[in-house]
Motif scaffolding. Sequence first.
Motif, mmCIF file in Angstrom:
data_model
loop_
_atom_site.group_PDB
_atom_site.id
_atom_site.type_symbol
_atom_site.label_atom_id
_atom_site.label_comp_id
_atom_site.label_asym_id
_atom_site.label_seq_id
_atom_site.Cartn_x
_atom_site.Cartn_y
_atom_site.Cartn_z
ATOM 1 N N TYR A 198 0.837 -1.199 0.000
ATOM 2 C CA TYR A 198 0.000 0.000 0.000
ATOM 3 C C TYR A 198 0.873 1.251 0.000
ATOM 4 O O TYR A 198 1.059 1.888 1.027
ATOM 5 C CB TYR A 198 -0.925 0.003 1.220
ATOM 6 N N VAL A 241 -3.378 3.812 -8.143
ATOM 7 C CA VAL A 241 -3.705 4.357 -9.465
ATOM 8 C C VAL A 241 -4.637 5.549 -9.278
ATOM 9 O O VAL A 241 -5.679 5.450 -8.632
ATOM 10 C CB VAL A 241 -4.392 3.297 -10.362
ATOM 11 N N GLY A 285 -13.822 -0.277 0.383
ATOM 12 C CA GLY A 285 -13.059 -0.936 -0.680
ATOM 13 C C GLY A 285 -12.551 -0.027 -1.779
ATOM 14 O O GLY A 285 -12.265 -0.479 -2.878
ATOM 15 N N ILE A 286 -12.401 1.271 -1.499
ATOM 16 C CA ILE A 286 -11.984 2.150 -2.595
ATOM 17 C C ILE A 286 -10.684 2.906 -2.304
ATOM 18 O O ILE A 286 -10.390 3.896 -2.943
ATOM 19 C CB ILE A 286 -13.108 3.131 -3.004
ATOM 20 N N GLY A 287 -9.911 2.427 -1.324
ATOM 21 C CA GLY A 287 -8.550 2.942 -1.194
ATOM 22 C C GLY A 287 -8.230 3.783 0.028
ATOM 23 O O GLY A 287 -7.124 4.311 0.116
ATOM 24 N N LYS A 288 -9.122 3.875 0.992
ATOM 25 C CA LYS A 288 -8.839 4.716 2.160
ATOM 26 C C LYS A 288 -7.693 4.133 2.991
ATOM 27 O O LYS A 288 -6.742 4.834 3.336
ATOM 28 C CB LYS A 288 -10.103 4.856 3.035
ATOM 29 N N THR A 289 -7.801 2.846 3.288
ATOM 30 C CA THR A 289 -6.755 2.205 4.077
ATOM 31 C C THR A 289 -5.430 2.236 3.309
ATOM 32 O O THR A 289 -4.369 2.491 3.888
ATOM 33 C CB THR A 289 -7.160 0.754 4.406
ATOM 34 N N HIS A 290 -5.504 1.997 2.021
ATOM 35 C CA HIS A 290 -4.301 2.037 1.177
ATOM 36 C C HIS A 290 -3.601 3.396 1.348
ATOM 37 O O HIS A 290 -2.392 3.454 1.591
ATOM 38 C CB HIS A 290 -4.721 1.806 -0.278
ATOM 39 N N VAL A 308 -12.966 -1.713 -5.179
ATOM 40 C CA VAL A 308 -11.692 -2.185 -5.745
ATOM 41 C C VAL A 308 -11.260 -3.487 -5.080
ATOM 42 O O VAL A 308 -10.626 -4.337 -5.697
ATOM 43 C CB VAL A 308 -10.590 -1.112 -5.600
ATOM 44 N N ARG A 309 -11.600 -3.636 -3.803
ATOM 45 C CA ARG A 309 -11.234 -4.885 -3.124
ATOM 46 C C ARG A 309 -11.895 -6.068 -3.831
ATOM 47 O O ARG A 309 -11.273 -7.096 -4.075
ATOM 48 C CB ARG A 309 -11.675 -4.823 -1.667
HETATM 49 P P1 ADP Z 1 -11.039 0.977 1.983
HETATM 50 O O1 ADP Z 1 -10.109 1.241 3.120
HETATM 51 O O2 ADP Z 1 -11.539 2.220 1.318
HETATM 52 O O3 ADP Z 1 -12.151 0.036 2.354
HETATM 53 P P2 ADP Z 1 -8.740 -0.317 0.812
HETATM 54 O O4 ADP Z 1 -7.750 0.789 0.915
HETATM 55 O O5 ADP Z 1 -8.631 -1.442 1.773
HETATM 56 O O6 ADP Z 1 -10.228 0.249 0.828
HETATM 57 O O7 ADP Z 1 -8.682 -0.873 -0.691
HETATM 58 C C1 ADP Z 1 -9.130 -2.167 -1.059
HETATM 59 C C2 ADP Z 1 -8.148 -2.783 -2.030
HETATM 60 O O8 ADP Z 1 -8.175 -2.079 -3.252
HETATM 61 C C3 ADP Z 1 -6.725 -2.738 -1.560
HETATM 62 O O9 ADP Z 1 -6.089 -3.912 -1.981
HETATM 63 C C4 ADP Z 1 -6.139 -1.537 -2.269
HETATM 64 O O10 ADP Z 1 -4.756 -1.674 -2.489
HETATM 65 C C5 ADP Z 1 -6.892 -1.564 -3.577
HETATM 66 N N1 ADP Z 1 -7.085 -0.227 -4.158
HETATM 67 C C6 ADP Z 1 -8.067 0.646 -3.890
HETATM 68 N N2 ADP Z 1 -7.946 1.759 -4.638
HETATM 69 C C7 ADP Z 1 -6.858 1.582 -5.410
HETATM 70 C C8 ADP Z 1 -6.199 2.388 -6.399
HETATM 71 N N3 ADP Z 1 -6.669 3.584 -6.759
HETATM 72 N N4 ADP Z 1 -5.098 1.870 -6.977
HETATM 73 C C9 ADP Z 1 -4.634 0.659 -6.644
HETATM 74 N N5 ADP Z 1 -5.201 -0.143 -5.726
HETATM 75 C C10 ADP Z 1 -6.306 0.304 -5.111
#
Ligand code: ADP
Length: 479
Positions: free
Chosen positions: A147, A153, A185-190, A343-344
């Motif tokens: 992450y 992206v 699932g859209i990148g907050k934790t990432h 995205v997850r």
């Molecule tokens: P959230 O915290 O919003 O629920 P996560 O950060 O856990 O979501 O993201 C879920 C998965 O999707 C992770 O594996 C993350 O790396 C991947 N992911 C989400 N957005 C992107 C992005 N823009 N580019 C690459 N990977 C992404």
Amino acid sequence: MRDSGNVARRKSFLGKKMFNGEKLAAELWKIAAERLHALVPENIYEQWFSSMQPLRLEGACLVLGVADDFFAEWVENSYSTQIADALSGIAGHDYEHKFEAGYFPQQPEEKPEAVAEIAAETVPETLPEFSEDSFARPGSTRVNSNYTFANFVVGEENRYAFTAARRAAEKPGLFNPLYIYGNTGIGKTHLLHAVAHETQKNNPQMVVRYATCEEILNSFVESLNNHKFGAFRSQLRDVDMLLVDDVHVLGNKEGLQEQFFNAFNALYSEGKQIILTSDKRPSEIAGLEARLVSRFEQGLTTEIYAPGLEVRIAILRGMQQDFMMRFDDEILEFIASRISSNVRRLRGALMQLLTRVSLDPDMPVTLERVEYILHSVFEEEFTSQQITVDEIQKKVAEYFNLRISDLLSNKRPKSIAEPRMVAMYLARKLTTSSFPQIGSAFGRNHATIMNAWVKIPELCSKDEELRRAVAVLERQLKS
Ligand code: ADP
Ligand code: MG
């Protein structure tokens, strides 16, 4: 299980398709090891499982490298059930396992990226006795090495959140707090992990603490039971940067909110960067005290949205490269167009496809086959697109010209109480959530929701305007 000749033939075929079984084995083991971590005590995990190395996949059998035969035999006799459980149902398949001797634990300095180091450095030395706490455990893999900002992206939908996170890592304290919210699932934790990496890289001396709000809650409860409250407090405060994931968990947890409020003020006044993520804006979190809402909103609040088609395809392409695998563009576009909200789930779908295709590599990968393999993921995506309680609250508030915080408040005037009941009624009618679940989304108990469920039809039978409002809202929500 296949014989070795078969495996060799298989390898050469997969080699032609640039399929990397080692990478897939590593990915599978990552999932299984995480499960094992939850299945066996920590010391057992450390002693027996942490040093295992995923070597390759032979058909549906994961080959794990261990030091010697004694090790293999002991683990097999003692933990075969747990290992089988951990390897079951991964991407729709049950995997077998076997051991291969002669693989000794890697030295920590050989690791390509210092994931564990980051976590270890974030633990202040003053807290050795608090080692049971997962959110401060030295050597825990709290920060995911994949992450990073480089692996994220960027598109229109997430650019703002991405840029804000990067600025916060480059210039801690500039936007304080930074609050990123959006669906799951859209990148907050990432992004949060990426900030931890970047900050630690630029400022190795800084104490960066990452924790999910759930972990903080557990620590809090534990500290009350163990009378180690001082240690808990210091975990939140003796840091240079605090990254807290999923702060909506604070809703209705008054004791924890008090602690959070104090820690927040202490860090804020010292200019220490705080970054929070959540599935809602601060004012929309049911049961969050007003003083915390205003603290959370006093910096930069930004919404992150699910990425558009181009970004989703790019994410799948990136994954393909990691796995050294190639599907036709048509296949990637098909998957990306079918999974748009999460995205997850998108990544999970490609993993599932990779696994299934690798089990039967001679069969061509057609759209029909992909549809068949990913049928249940597509269905899950479809169901997730159904109406949520959050959306109902949003729509009802909009319709009656109210703020969501009013809808969630205790205010009693009819102009607020009636729309509130409408929202509760529609939540029961249009979602599969139970009375208690809806209750907690409104910061109320189930009896209040049941009351609204009975009351709204009664009121509608006497009040034409209200009846029309409910009908319009229902239609809008369903469309
Ligand atoms: P959230 O915290 O919003 O629920 P996560 O950060 O856990 O979501 O993201 C879920 C998965 O999707 C992770 O594996 C993350 O790396 C991947 N992911 C989400 N957005 C992107 C992005 N823009 N580019 C690459 N990977 C992404
Ligand atoms: Mg998350």
